[in-house]
Design a protein around this motif. Sequence first.
Motif, mmCIF file in Angstrom:
data_model
loop_
_atom_site.group_PDB
_atom_site.id
_atom_site.type_symbol
_atom_site.label_atom_id
_atom_site.label_comp_id
_atom_site.label_asym_id
_atom_site.label_seq_id
_atom_site.Cartn_x
_atom_site.Cartn_y
_atom_site.Cartn_z
ATOM 1 N N HIS A 1 3.737 -43.992 5.623
ATOM 2 C CA HIS A 1 2.535 -43.556 4.913
ATOM 3 C C HIS A 1 1.456 -43.023 5.866
ATOM 4 N N TYR A 2 1.798 -42.874 7.136
ATOM 5 C CA TYR A 2 0.819 -42.450 8.134
ATOM 6 C C TYR A 2 0.426 -40.992 7.912
ATOM 7 N N ASP A 3 -0.872 -40.751 7.911
ATOM 8 C CA ASP A 3 -1.412 -39.399 7.790
ATOM 9 C C ASP A 3 -2.403 -39.202 8.925
ATOM 10 N N PRO A 4 -2.063 -38.378 9.913
ATOM 11 C CA PRO A 4 -2.951 -38.189 11.061
ATOM 12 C C PRO A 4 -4.327 -37.648 10.670
ATOM 13 N N GLU A 5 -4.427 -37.000 9.523
ATOM 14 C CA GLU A 5 -5.709 -36.450 9.073
ATOM 15 C C GLU A 5 -6.712 -37.542 8.702
ATOM 16 N N THR A 6 -6.213 -38.759 8.416
ATOM 17 C CA THR A 6 -7.110 -39.835 7.983
ATOM 18 C C THR A 6 -7.514 -40.771 9.120
ATOM 19 N N THR A 7 -7.027 -40.490 10.321
ATOM 20 C CA THR A 7 -7.348 -41.378 11.445
ATOM 21 C C THR A 7 -8.725 -41.057 12.018
#
Length: 107
Positions: A75-81
């Motif tokens: 579920h990792y989304d780099p845009e939300t880090t």
Amino acid sequence: MSDISSAIRNTIPISMFNRGLAGKIFDEVRQSGAKVVMKNNAAECVLLSPEEYLRLMDEVNDARLLTIASERMSHYDPETTISAEELYKELGITREALDSVGEVDIE
């Protein structure tokens, strides 16, 4: 115990306990790592050395952690880090506060 089949082949009848041979059985468990105790031709329990039990529990815990990590990464989304600096600012943590903590041991 390198695999479970070796433990299954390493069986003892429960009657050995009834004959007062527990000490001998425990010595064999320390040497082999495991014994399967049979009662009425069926496996009743498995005796493990403490070291073997801890090794197996470590493997189980590692597998659980890997499952959790894999699920999270799916579920990792780099845009939300956000960066660590952004997080520190949001939480009111300063570089001085972090530096004053010293070294932390993580097991």
